[in-house]
Scaffold this motif. Sequence first.
Motif, PDB file in Angstrom:
ATOM      1  N   UNK A 191      63.649 -15.263-105.996  1.00  0.00           N
ATOM      2  CA  UNK A 191      62.398 -14.689-105.847  1.00  0.00           C
ATOM      3  C   UNK A 191      61.091 -15.872-104.595  1.00  0.00           C
ATOM      4  N   UNK A 192      62.038 -16.983-104.484  1.00  0.00           N
ATOM      5  CA  UNK A 192      61.088 -17.689-103.771  1.00  0.00           C
ATOM      6  C   UNK A 192      61.620 -17.263-102.592  1.00  0.00           C
ATOM      7  N   UNK A 193      62.661 -16.668-101.720  1.00  0.00           N
ATOM      8  CA  UNK A 193      62.755 -15.967-100.321  1.00  0.00           C
ATOM      9  C   UNK A 193      61.774 -15.267 -99.824  1.00  0.00           C
ATOM     10  N   UNK A 194      61.544 -14.308-101.251  1.00  0.00           N
ATOM     11  CA  UNK A 194      60.608 -12.854-101.103  1.00  0.00           C
ATOM     12  C   UNK A 194      59.255 -12.941-101.726  1.00  0.00           C
ATOM     13  N   UNK A 210      65.521 -17.719 -94.926  1.00  0.00           N
ATOM     14  CA  UNK A 210      66.271 -18.459 -94.834  1.00  0.00           C
ATOM     15  C   UNK A 210      66.228 -19.311 -93.368  1.00  0.00           C
ATOM     16  N   UNK A 211      65.666 -19.044 -92.901  1.00  0.00           N
ATOM     17  CA  UNK A 211      65.868 -19.972 -91.655  1.00  0.00           C
ATOM     18  C   UNK A 211      65.085 -20.682 -91.159  1.00  0.00           C
ATOM     19  N   UNK A 212      63.951 -20.955 -92.263  1.00  0.00           N
ATOM     20  CA  UNK A 212      62.915 -21.870 -92.512  1.00  0.00           C
ATOM     21  C   UNK A 212      63.450 -22.966 -93.288  1.00  0.00           C
ATOM     22  N   UNK A 262      65.727 -28.075 -94.958  1.00  0.00           N
ATOM     23  CA  UNK A 262      65.952 -28.688 -94.893  1.00  0.00           C
ATOM     24  C   UNK A 262      66.752 -30.091 -94.017  1.00  0.00           C
ATOM     25  N   UNK A 263      66.887 -29.968 -92.924  1.00  0.00           N
ATOM     26  CA  UNK A 263      66.884 -30.476 -92.003  1.00  0.00           C
ATOM     27  C   UNK A 263      66.252 -31.432 -91.501  1.00  0.00           C
ATOM     28  N   UNK A 264      64.637 -31.651 -91.950  1.00  0.00           N
ATOM     29  CA  UNK A 264      63.790 -32.087 -91.677  1.00  0.00           C
ATOM     30  C   UNK A 264      63.674 -33.223 -92.520  1.00  0.00           C
ATOM     31  N   UNK A 265      64.415 -32.967 -93.646  1.00  0.00           N
ATOM     32  CA  UNK A 265      64.390 -33.811 -94.772  1.00  0.00           C
ATOM     33  C   UNK A 265      65.502 -34.784 -94.747  1.00  0.00           C
TER      34      UNK A 265
END
Length: 169
Positions: free
Chosen positions: A128-131, A136-138, A143-146
Amino acid sequence: MFFKLLLNMFPLSSLAPGTRPPTPLHSLNRGEDVLEYYIRTFYPSSPLALQLVSSPSKLTPPFPRIFSPSLGAQGFLQSQPPPRGSPAPVVSSAPVMTSLQSSTSLGSWLAEMHRGASTLDICRVAPSFLSQGPEMADYREALEELRLLSRCYRDDSMMHSSSEESDDY
């Protein structure tokens, strides 16, 4: 180390005219100056940002009644607890003091959080998170920013066992 401090301002005591201050701290008149002096005493080379709040945080319904009966309506500890059997006062405001501090030790914590989040299959664990809006790109970008944030706090004196680990940390 970086400090950010938010303080609900308590009244400063003033000395009678002609009274010599017992310490340099006692000669300061503004809350910002008192806090800066105090923090700089312990952390002289740390960047510092202060913000003082002139009134307490208001606690309005439906704020839960989570406070000890020993606190009064203004959120301060009472010298006497309420009489047995009487209802505890409703805390309507609370003094606030908080601090944000960082150091190189934050890097390993952020790197570990990145590793854990990267191994998590978000589509399986929390579909439900992505909904709810993020793509998914966000999620991958976050994750990359982290990962990049964790590298900002890296202690370069630490030895890493693999090139992948040093890349992620």
